[in-house]
Design an enzyme around this catalytic site. Structure first.
Site, PDB file in Angstrom:
ATOM      1  N   ASP A 113       0.918  -1.140   0.000  1.00 13.66           N
ATOM      2  CA  ASP A 113       0.000   0.000   0.000  1.00 13.66           C
ATOM      3  C   ASP A 113       0.959   1.190   0.000  1.00 13.66           C
ATOM      4  OD1 ASP A 113      -1.408   2.297   0.817  1.00 13.66           O
ATOM      5  OD2 ASP A 113      -2.977   1.037   1.650  1.00 13.66           O
ATOM      6  N   HIS A 114       1.137   1.826  -1.154  1.00  7.34           N
ATOM      7  CA  HIS A 114       2.265   2.762  -1.240  1.00  7.34           C
ATOM      8  C   HIS A 114       2.106   3.961  -0.306  1.00  7.34           C
ATOM      9  CE1 HIS A 114      -0.196   5.107  -4.090  1.00  7.34           C
ATOM     10  NE2 HIS A 114       0.630   6.108  -3.877  1.00  7.34           N
ATOM     11  N   HIS A 127      -5.643   2.898   0.910  1.00  6.83           N
ATOM     12  CA  HIS A 127      -4.941   4.084   1.416  1.00  6.83           C
ATOM     13  C   HIS A 127      -5.720   4.817   2.510  1.00  6.83           C
ATOM     14  CE1 HIS A 127      -2.769   3.094  -2.129  1.00  6.83           C
ATOM     15  NE2 HIS A 127      -3.376   3.894  -2.971  1.00  6.83           N
TER      16      HIS A 127
HETATM   17  C1  BG6 Z   1      -3.156   4.628  -6.567  1.00  7.02           C
HETATM   18  C2  BG6 Z   1      -4.454   4.671  -7.323  1.00  7.02           C
HETATM   19  O1  BG6 Z   1      -3.137   3.575  -5.649  1.00  7.02           O
HETATM   20  O2  BG6 Z   1      -2.997   5.853  -5.868  1.00  7.02           O
HETATM   21  C3  BG6 Z   1      -4.508   5.853  -8.270  1.00  7.02           C
HETATM   22  O3  BG6 Z   1      -4.613   3.465  -8.064  1.00  7.02           O
HETATM   23  C4  BG6 Z   1      -4.216   7.134  -7.515  1.00  7.02           C
HETATM   24  O4  BG6 Z   1      -5.765   5.942  -8.902  1.00  7.02           O
HETATM   25  C5  BG6 Z   1      -2.939   6.987  -6.707  1.00  7.02           C
HETATM   26  O5  BG6 Z   1      -4.090   8.171  -8.465  1.00  7.02           O
HETATM   27  C6  BG6 Z   1      -2.731   8.202  -5.817  1.00  7.02           C
HETATM   28  O6  BG6 Z   1      -1.462   8.110  -5.241  1.00  7.02           O
HETATM   29  P1  BG6 Z   1      -0.663   9.404  -4.810  1.00  7.02           P
HETATM   30  O7  BG6 Z   1       0.609   8.877  -4.240  1.00  7.02           O
HETATM   31  O8  BG6 Z   1      -0.485  10.218  -6.063  1.00  7.02           O
HETATM   32  O9  BG6 Z   1      -1.530  10.103  -3.820  1.00  7.02           O
END
Ligand code: BG6
Length: 512
Positions: A201-202, A264
């Site tokens: 989960d980045h 997230h």
């Molecule tokens: C990803 C989603 O997990 O997170 C994308 O699949 C989204 O749709 C992205 O744009 C948002 O990540 P960040 O790091 O730009 O907030």
């Protein structure tokens, strides 16, 4: 490949950077090596680790995808991707060294020979190193291939390696329903041990998300008020100005709830709500997060409409550009009922939080990109200066901004200078940009490094991902059973008016 420290060592504690902790020599295999995620995030992250001297001293990279490419052509494409997407201008010497030994294995993921060739390549790297190297398999493919690849790795005896560690890093989405997530967990865990599995989960790799725990547990100031007695509501927003780009194929089957809330946003909520762990260790932290998720009152088919709102963007203007509505995006069926906006009101029914609403909202094509957690405290019980103009008095609000303008801000009531007792809100601010002197590493840099180190703190455990699904699954099911038309919101705005009905009392969503 051997790469020494390139830059000045980050001895200065105010300079952000990944510490060079020892990492066992590793061969990293990326499945889906020519895909969007690999090009935009993984390869640039690996480059930046190399640039900082944070990769293990012996590090090898193997890419695997369907396209038929010689090693050298893959190395060239990887270098181009790094030049295009790296957060820093690449140093050509480091880049060349990083990619000089890259191997590429082509074929479809259900083809047995891919794994035979993979084993040969892995063994050859071991032989060159004169020792068994750790192996990390990064599954960065479309999710339908996760079970296929895991199964093949199992059948080819690639899930264990005497004298070294084998790890599997699995991208999101982890299932599209609770049942699927459970099935995928069963499948993965029939081949790997949980200790070997790193579910991405980045958001957990973001510095600002980790700072929520630092903020709460490294400062005594907030703990006494961090509960239902003092906190009125918590509002978590993940707004994006972008649309779905070229991702219609994925997004139209996912929607905002699966794409951002199930993972997230629930993680952000857990960071706000969890109890302090005894140690900052993977299982202790994850135990606390699972407790939060289990305490959430689960929506039911009867309550979904009261606690959840969905909507879709229509045409509008974002950043001065006219943009099409979701239904006009390329690849989206003209009658699609996929939500591009989701808002929820959740309640965590435990001793600390009972009765405090947690509002979550996310959407594409909103007014701007902004991820924040806003904690509103209860109003003071009595205002002594009512007659003298207390119009400006507002409950304190603590804003933890994940991105952009990363930082923390606390609103306080202050006296306006002058002979009268008039109050207005002012902000006390901490900004990452001014307190720390360099750009933070990207989430994927930290996560790839941690997976190679075997530290699962910033990854989702099997029971955690299922507990997240237990909250979202009833909503997904109800929404799928009640097709639209969905409420629309104009692109470039703050979202649909319908979301207001989730809020209790006289609360309003914060401006985006
Ligand atoms: C990803 C989603 O997990 O997170 C994308 O699949 C989204 O749709 C992205 O744009 C948002 O990540 P960040 O790091 O730009 O907030």
């Amino acid at each position: 490949m051997t790469i020494g420290p390139l830059q000045e060592a980050p001895d200065n504690p105010l300079v952000a950077g990944l510490e060079r902790l020892p990492v066992h020599p590793t061969t990293l295999v990326i499945f889906g090596a020519t895909g969007d995620l690999a090009r935009r995030k993984l390869l640039p992250a690996i480059y930046n680790l190399a640039h900082e001297g944070a990769l293990p001293e012996r590090f090898n990279l193997i890419g695997s995808s369907r396209s038929d490419l010689p090693d050298a052509e893959y190395a060239k494409q990887a270098a181009d991707a790094i030049r295009q997407f790296s957060r820093r201008e690449p140093d050509e010497t480091v880049l060349e060294e990083l990619l000089s030994n890259v191997r590429y294995i082509s074929g479809s993921f259900d083809d047995n020979t891919v794994y035979d060739r993979l084993r040969e390549a892995l063994d050859a790297f071991d032989e060159a190193a004169g020792q068994p190297l750790n192996r990390a398999f990064y599954l960065s493919t479309a999710p339908e291939f996760f079970p296929v690849i895991v199964g093949q790795l199992g059948e080819h005896g690639l899930t264990h390696h005497p004298g070294a560690e084998v790890r599997a890093v699995i991208e999101k989405p982890f299932g599209t329903t609770l049942a699927e997530a459970r099935q995928l967990n069963r499948h993965v865990l029939s081949v790997f041990d949980e200790k070997q599995v790193f579910r991405i989960d980045h958001y957990l790799g973001k510095e600002t998300v980790q700072n929520v725990l630092a903020f709460r547990f490294a400062n005594g100031l907030f703990e006494p008020v961090w509960n239902r007695n003092y906190i009125d509501r918590v509002e978590i927003t993940a707004a994006e100005d972008i649309g779905i780009g070229t991702r219609a194929g994925y997004y139209d089957n996912a929607g905002a709830l699966r794409d951002l809330v199930q993972n997230h946003m629930l993680q952000l909520m857990c960071h706000v709500a969890m109890e302090p762990p005894v140690h900052f260790e993977a299982d202790e932290i994850r135990d606390e997060k699972v407790k939060v998720l289990r305490s959430v009152i689960k929506p039911t088919p009867e309550t979904v409409d009261d606690v959840a709102v969905r909507a879709q963007y229509g045409p509008g203007t974002v950043g001065g550009d006219t943009v099409p509505g979701y239904l006009q995006e390329e690849g989206v069926p003209p009658d699609s009922n996929t939500e591009t906006y989701a808002a929820l009101r959740l309640e965590i029914d435990n001793w600390r939080w009972a009765g405090v609403p947690f509002y979550l909202r996310t959407g594409k094509r909103l007014a701007r990109k902004m991820t924040e957690i806003a904690i509103t405290l209860k109003p003071v019980p009595h205002l002594a200066f009512q007659h003298d103009g207390s119009v400006g008095v507002r409950p304190n609000q603590l804003i933890l901004t994940m991105q952009p303008n990363e930082g923390v801000s606390l609103s306080l009531g202050a006296k306006i200078p002058g002979s009268r007792m008039r109050i207005r809100p002012v902000n006390m601010e901490f900004l990452y940009g001014t307190s720390f002197m360099s750009q933070s590493p990207e989430a994927y840099e930290r996560l790839i490094l941690d997976a190679m180190r075997g530290d699962a703190t910033l990854f989702t455990r099997n029971d955690e991902v299922e507990a997240q699904w237990e909250i979202c699954d009833p909503i997904v099911t109800k929404w799928e059973a009640t097709p639209g038309p969905l409420p629309q919101y104009e692109a470039g705005t703050h979202g649909p008016a319908e979301a207001e009905r989730l809020l209790e009392g006289d609360a309003h969503w914060r401006a985006i």
